[in-house]
Design a protein around this motif. Sequence first.
Motif, PDB file in Angstrom:
ATOM      1  N   HIS A 130      -5.269   7.161   0.852  1.00  0.00           N
ATOM      2  CA  HIS A 130      -5.012   5.736   0.651  1.00  0.00           C
ATOM      3  C   HIS A 130      -5.978   5.250  -0.435  1.00  0.00           C
ATOM      4  O   HIS A 130      -7.187   5.342  -0.273  1.00  0.00           O
ATOM      5  CB  HIS A 130      -5.230   4.962   1.951  1.00  0.00           C
ATOM      6  N   THR A 132      -7.165   2.113  -3.048  1.00  0.00           N
ATOM      7  CA  THR A 132      -7.090   0.700  -3.415  1.00  0.00           C
ATOM      8  C   THR A 132      -7.872   0.499  -4.705  1.00  0.00           C
ATOM      9  O   THR A 132      -8.861   1.191  -4.961  1.00  0.00           O
ATOM     10  CB  THR A 132      -7.691  -0.212  -2.322  1.00  0.00           C
ATOM     11  N   ARG A 134      -9.531  -2.625  -7.311  1.00  0.00           N
ATOM     12  CA  ARG A 134      -9.895  -4.028  -7.460  1.00  0.00           C
ATOM     13  C   ARG A 134     -10.541  -4.234  -8.821  1.00  0.00           C
ATOM     14  O   ARG A 134     -11.390  -3.455  -9.230  1.00  0.00           O
ATOM     15  CB  ARG A 134     -10.903  -4.439  -6.380  1.00  0.00           C
TER      16      ARG A 134
END
Length: 193
Positions: A130, A132, A134
């Motif tokens: 997973h 992510t 930013r």
Amino acid sequence: MLNQLKKHLVSARTFAIMASLLMLSACGTTPDWDYDKSVEFANYKTYAWSAEASLQARPQNYQVNGLMEKRIRNAITEQMASQGFKLTDPAQADILINYHVAVDKKLEMDTFKVSYGARWSYWGWGVDHHTTAREYKVGTLVVDIIDRTSNQLVWRGAKESRLRAKQTPEQRTESVNKTIAEILANFPPKVQH
């Protein structure tokens, strides 16, 4: 047993995420310093602002404004006074102080590996990734010390940190005071033997 395994995996994933966030929040940058080793810094007693000392010349972010500039000047003045330096007229000063801010965008990516032991149709182990991403803004505050007589840069300190929005004026002032204190902690440079 399947429910217990799922609960265990969820708590392991939660633990991994929390540990990563704690490590990320603990990571702070230390100031970076550079200076001319041939300069006798003990001879400097007075300072003035360089004519180029201004944040308004290149505003790159809404946080870089006249209020922030006032905070930076006040923090530098306080630090210099605490070290015995006197603010004077630029024509008589031993050193000139310049400062500037650069604002850059950075990308932060986190990847977590999650293992599990059961599927609906079979038992087995697998790994799921997973990731992510930013984007955030980083400000670098640079303080330069210039020998007024030679007009040469003799010392530079800089510190990078993540820009935070939605701060109160008091929080912004505290942040600037801390950053300037950390930058000027090595001015004049400590002699290393």
